[in-house]
Design a protein around this motif. Structure first.
Motif, PDB file in Angstrom:
ATOM      1  N   ASN A   4       0.963  -0.919  -0.032  1.00  0.00           N
ATOM      2  CA  ASN A   4      -0.144   0.223  -0.396  1.00  0.00           C
ATOM      3  C   ASN A   4       1.066   1.224   0.024  1.00  0.00           C
ATOM      4  OD1 ASN A   4      -2.620  -1.963  -0.064  1.00  0.00           O
ATOM      5  ND2 ASN A   4      -2.441  -1.325   1.694  1.00  0.00           N
ATOM      6  N   ALA A   5       1.885   0.955   0.556  1.00  0.00           N
ATOM      7  CA  ALA A   5       3.032   2.171   1.066  1.00  0.00           C
ATOM      8  C   ALA A   5       3.523   2.643  -0.308  1.00  0.00           C
ATOM      9  CB  ALA A   5       3.635   1.824   1.955  1.00  0.00           C
ATOM     10  N   ALA A   6       3.736   1.144  -0.966  1.00  0.00           N
ATOM     11  CA  ALA A   6       5.055   1.705  -2.602  1.00  0.00           C
ATOM     12  C   ALA A   6       4.019   2.205  -3.313  1.00  0.00           C
ATOM     13  CB  ALA A   6       5.449   0.043  -3.084  1.00  0.00           C
ATOM     14  N   CYS A   7       2.232   1.995  -2.768  1.00  0.00           N
ATOM     15  CA  CYS A   7       1.738   2.215  -4.455  1.00  0.00           C
ATOM     16  C   CYS A   7       1.156   3.901  -3.695  1.00  0.00           C
ATOM     17  CB  CYS A   7       0.255   1.113  -4.992  1.00  0.00           C
ATOM     18  SG  CYS A   7       0.160   0.231  -5.386  1.00  0.00           S
ATOM     19  N   SER A   8       1.435   4.047  -3.309  1.00  0.00           N
ATOM     20  CA  SER A   8       0.849   5.711  -2.932  1.00  0.00           C
ATOM     21  C   SER A   8       2.158   6.027  -3.386  1.00  0.00           C
ATOM     22  CB  SER A   8       0.542   5.682  -1.310  1.00  0.00           C
ATOM     23  OG  SER A   8      -0.393   5.158  -1.196  1.00  0.00           O
ATOM     24  N   LEU A   9       3.813   5.383  -2.909  1.00  0.00           N
ATOM     25  CA  LEU A   9       5.207   6.672  -3.785  1.00  0.00           C
ATOM     26  C   LEU A   9       4.705   6.565  -4.732  1.00  0.00           C
ATOM     27  CD1 LEU A   9       7.114   7.593  -2.643  1.00  0.00           C
ATOM     28  CD2 LEU A   9       8.580   5.861  -2.785  1.00  0.00           C
ATOM     29  N   LEU A  32      -0.792  -0.545 -12.213  1.00  0.00           N
ATOM     30  CA  LEU A  32      -1.713  -1.014 -13.798  1.00  0.00           C
ATOM     31  C   LEU A  32      -2.479  -2.255 -12.626  1.00  0.00           C
ATOM     32  CD1 LEU A  32      -0.200  -1.164 -16.919  1.00  0.00           C
ATOM     33  CD2 LEU A  32      -1.293   0.963 -16.240  1.00  0.00           C
ATOM     34  N   LEU A  33      -1.586  -2.420 -12.078  1.00  0.00           N
ATOM     35  CA  LEU A  33      -2.405  -4.289 -11.193  1.00  0.00           C
ATOM     36  C   LEU A  33      -1.290  -4.184  -9.390  1.00  0.00           C
ATOM     37  CD1 LEU A  33      -1.344  -6.720 -14.201  1.00  0.00           C
ATOM     38  CD2 LEU A  33      -3.675  -6.414 -12.738  1.00  0.00           C
ATOM     39  N   ARG A  34      -1.731  -5.385  -9.120  1.00  0.00           N
ATOM     40  CA  ARG A  34      -1.451  -5.578  -8.161  1.00  0.00           C
ATOM     41  C   ARG A  34      -1.359  -6.930  -7.942  1.00  0.00           C
ATOM     42  NH1 ARG A  34      -2.594  -1.783  -2.951  1.00  0.00           N
ATOM     43  NH2 ARG A  34      -1.211  -3.508  -2.098  1.00  0.00           N
ATOM     44  N   ASN A  35      -0.392  -7.293  -7.299  1.00  0.00           N
ATOM     45  CA  ASN A  35      -0.431  -8.977  -7.274  1.00  0.00           C
ATOM     46  C   ASN A  35      -0.842  -9.755  -8.824  1.00  0.00           C
ATOM     47  OD1 ASN A  35       1.062  -8.340  -4.118  1.00  0.00           O
ATOM     48  ND2 ASN A  35      -1.350  -8.478  -4.013  1.00  0.00           N
ATOM     49  N   TYR A  36       0.110  -9.182  -9.314  1.00  0.00           N
ATOM     50  CA  TYR A  36      -0.554 -10.382 -10.997  1.00  0.00           C
ATOM     51  C   TYR A  36       0.785 -11.683 -10.804  1.00  0.00           C
ATOM     52  CZ  TYR A  36       0.581 -12.017 -15.481  1.00  0.00           C
ATOM     53  OH  TYR A  36       0.779 -11.896 -16.721  1.00  0.00           O
ATOM     54  N   ARG A  37      -0.531 -12.884 -11.125  1.00  0.00           N
ATOM     55  CA  ARG A  37       0.620 -13.862 -10.642  1.00  0.00           C
ATOM     56  C   ARG A  37      -0.616 -14.632 -11.849  1.00  0.00           C
ATOM     57  NH1 ARG A  37      -1.561 -15.596  -4.488  1.00  0.00           N
ATOM     58  NH2 ARG A  37       0.260 -13.803  -3.955  1.00  0.00           N
ATOM     59  N   CYS A  38       0.757 -15.627 -12.043  1.00  0.00           N
ATOM     60  CA  CYS A  38       0.664 -16.581 -13.643  1.00  0.00           C
ATOM     61  C   CYS A  38       1.475 -17.941 -13.501  1.00  0.00           C
ATOM     62  CB  CYS A  38       1.462 -16.020 -14.434  1.00  0.00           C
ATOM     63  SG  CYS A  38       3.118 -15.575 -14.938  1.00  0.00           S
ATOM     64  N   GLU A  54       5.249 -14.162 -10.077  1.00  0.00           N
ATOM     65  CA  GLU A  54       4.201 -13.610  -9.440  1.00  0.00           C
ATOM     66  C   GLU A  54       5.204 -11.983  -9.289  1.00  0.00           C
ATOM     67  OE1 GLU A  54       2.282 -11.156  -5.712  1.00  0.00           O
ATOM     68  OE2 GLU A  54       4.330 -12.635  -5.208  1.00  0.00           O
ATOM     69  N   ILE A  55       4.057 -10.684  -9.771  1.00  0.00           N
ATOM     70  CA  ILE A  55       4.414  -9.607  -9.692  1.00  0.00           C
ATOM     71  C   ILE A  55       3.897  -8.873  -8.372  1.00  0.00           C
ATOM     72  CG2 ILE A  55       4.861  -7.611 -10.898  1.00  0.00           C
ATOM     73  CD1 ILE A  55       5.240  -9.622 -13.008  1.00  0.00           C
ATOM     74  N   ASP A  56       4.434  -7.673  -7.533  1.00  0.00           N
ATOM     75  CA  ASP A  56       4.048  -7.551  -6.652  1.00  0.00           C
ATOM     76  C   ASP A  56       3.694  -5.843  -7.422  1.00  0.00           C
ATOM     77  OD1 ASP A  56       4.781  -8.899  -4.724  1.00  0.00           O
ATOM     78  OD2 ASP A  56       6.468  -7.370  -3.863  1.00  0.00           O
ATOM     79  N   ILE A  57       3.520  -5.495  -8.210  1.00  0.00           N
ATOM     80  CA  ILE A  57       2.857  -3.774  -8.517  1.00  0.00           C
ATOM     81  C   ILE A  57       3.396  -3.792 -10.762  1.00  0.00           C
ATOM     82  CG2 ILE A  57       2.746  -1.840  -8.493  1.00  0.00           C
ATOM     83  CD1 ILE A  57       3.316  -1.791  -5.229  1.00  0.00           C
ATOM     84  N   ILE A  58       2.942  -3.919 -11.026  1.00  0.00           N
ATOM     85  CA  ILE A  58       2.688  -3.771 -11.798  1.00  0.00           C
ATOM     86  C   ILE A  58       2.633  -2.168 -12.790  1.00  0.00           C
ATOM     87  CG2 ILE A  58       2.635  -3.614 -14.981  1.00  0.00           C
ATOM     88  CD1 ILE A  58       1.883  -7.201 -13.975  1.00  0.00           C
ATOM     89  N   ALA A  59       3.414  -0.778 -12.725  1.00  0.00           N
ATOM     90  CA  ALA A  59       3.239   0.248 -13.108  1.00  0.00           C
ATOM     91  C   ALA A  59       3.351   0.857 -14.559  1.00  0.00           C
ATOM     92  CB  ALA A  59       3.705   1.066 -11.500  1.00  0.00           C
ATOM     93  N   ARG A  60       2.960   2.039 -15.015  1.00  0.00           N
ATOM     94  CA  ARG A  60       2.844   2.929 -15.559  1.00  0.00           C
ATOM     95  C   ARG A  60       3.891   3.780 -15.380  1.00  0.00           C
ATOM     96  NH1 ARG A  60       0.314   1.749 -20.517  1.00  0.00           N
ATOM     97  NH2 ARG A  60      -1.206   1.066 -19.724  1.00  0.00           N
ATOM     98  N   ASP A  61       5.179   4.389 -16.528  1.00  0.00           N
ATOM     99  CA  ASP A  61       5.593   5.975 -16.176  1.00  0.00           C
ATOM    100  C   ASP A  61       5.943   6.444 -17.493  1.00  0.00           C
ATOM    101  OD1 ASP A  61       6.692   7.880 -14.787  1.00  0.00           O
ATOM    102  OD2 ASP A  61       9.122   6.873 -14.835  1.00  0.00           O
ATOM    103  N   GLY A  62       4.774   7.380 -18.034  1.00  0.00           N
ATOM    104  CA  GLY A  62       4.433   7.464 -19.540  1.00  0.00           C
ATOM    105  C   GLY A  62       4.528   6.214 -20.262  1.00  0.00           C
ATOM    106  N   LYS A  63       5.312   6.385 -21.022  1.00  0.00           N
ATOM    107  CA  LYS A  63       5.268   4.967 -22.087  1.00  0.00           C
ATOM    108  C   LYS A  63       6.213   3.185 -21.495  1.00  0.00           C
ATOM    109  CE  LYS A  63       5.109   7.437 -26.134  1.00  0.00           C
ATOM    110  NZ  LYS A  63       5.344   7.685 -27.549  1.00  0.00           N
ATOM    111  N   VAL A  64       6.497   3.451 -19.989  1.00  0.00           N
ATOM    112  CA  VAL A  64       7.235   2.696 -19.189  1.00  0.00           C
ATOM    113  C   VAL A  64       6.822   1.916 -18.501  1.00  0.00           C
ATOM    114  CG1 VAL A  64       9.163   1.905 -18.311  1.00  0.00           C
ATOM    115  CG2 VAL A  64       9.726   4.353 -20.340  1.00  0.00           C
ATOM    116  N   ILE A  65       6.949   0.601 -19.023  1.00  0.00           N
ATOM    117  CA  ILE A  65       5.929  -0.165 -17.290  1.00  0.00           C
ATOM    118  C   ILE A  65       7.032  -0.663 -16.843  1.00  0.00           C
ATOM    119  CG2 ILE A  65       4.401  -2.353 -17.832  1.00  0.00           C
ATOM    120  CD1 ILE A  65       3.328  -0.578 -19.384  1.00  0.00           C
TER     121      ILE A  65
END
Length: 92
Positions: free
Chosen positions: A21-26, A35-41, A45-56
């Motif tokens: 939660n703190a990381a998402c807020s930051l 974009l997503l939290r706790n992506y699993r396949c 697993e990835i805790d957070i997937i975020a976008r910074d402009g055109k960068v994932i």
């Protein structure tokens, strides 16, 4: 399951949730879009997937309950890094 183990696991899960939660807020405060939290396949697993402009960005959150001088990245073993890498390729 052994009850003390169950309690410890629940406590760790809560700590990890607070850290995420703190990381998402930051990330949001820095202008990134979460974009997503706790992506699993099957690959991992990835805790957070975020976008910074055109960068994932693929974010691994390491939450500590005690103050330590160790860098969070030192807590990632190569096997964990490989799983995150495979999961990120799967996501893309």
């Amino acid at each position: 399951m052994f009850k003390p183990f169950k309690k410890a696991r629940a406590k760790n899960r809560k700590l990890g949730q607070r850290g995420e939660n703190a990381a998402c807020s930051l990330l949001k405060a820095k202008g990134m879009e979460v974009l997503l939290r706790n992506y699993r396949c099957k690959k991992g697993e990835i805790d957070i997937i975020a976008r910074d402009g055109k960068v994932i960005c693929f974010v691994e959150v390491k939450t500590r309950s005690k103050t330590t001088l160790a860098r969070p990245a030192k807590g990632l073993k190569q096997k964990q890094k490989d799983r995150i890498y495979r999961a990120s390729k799967h996501y893309l």
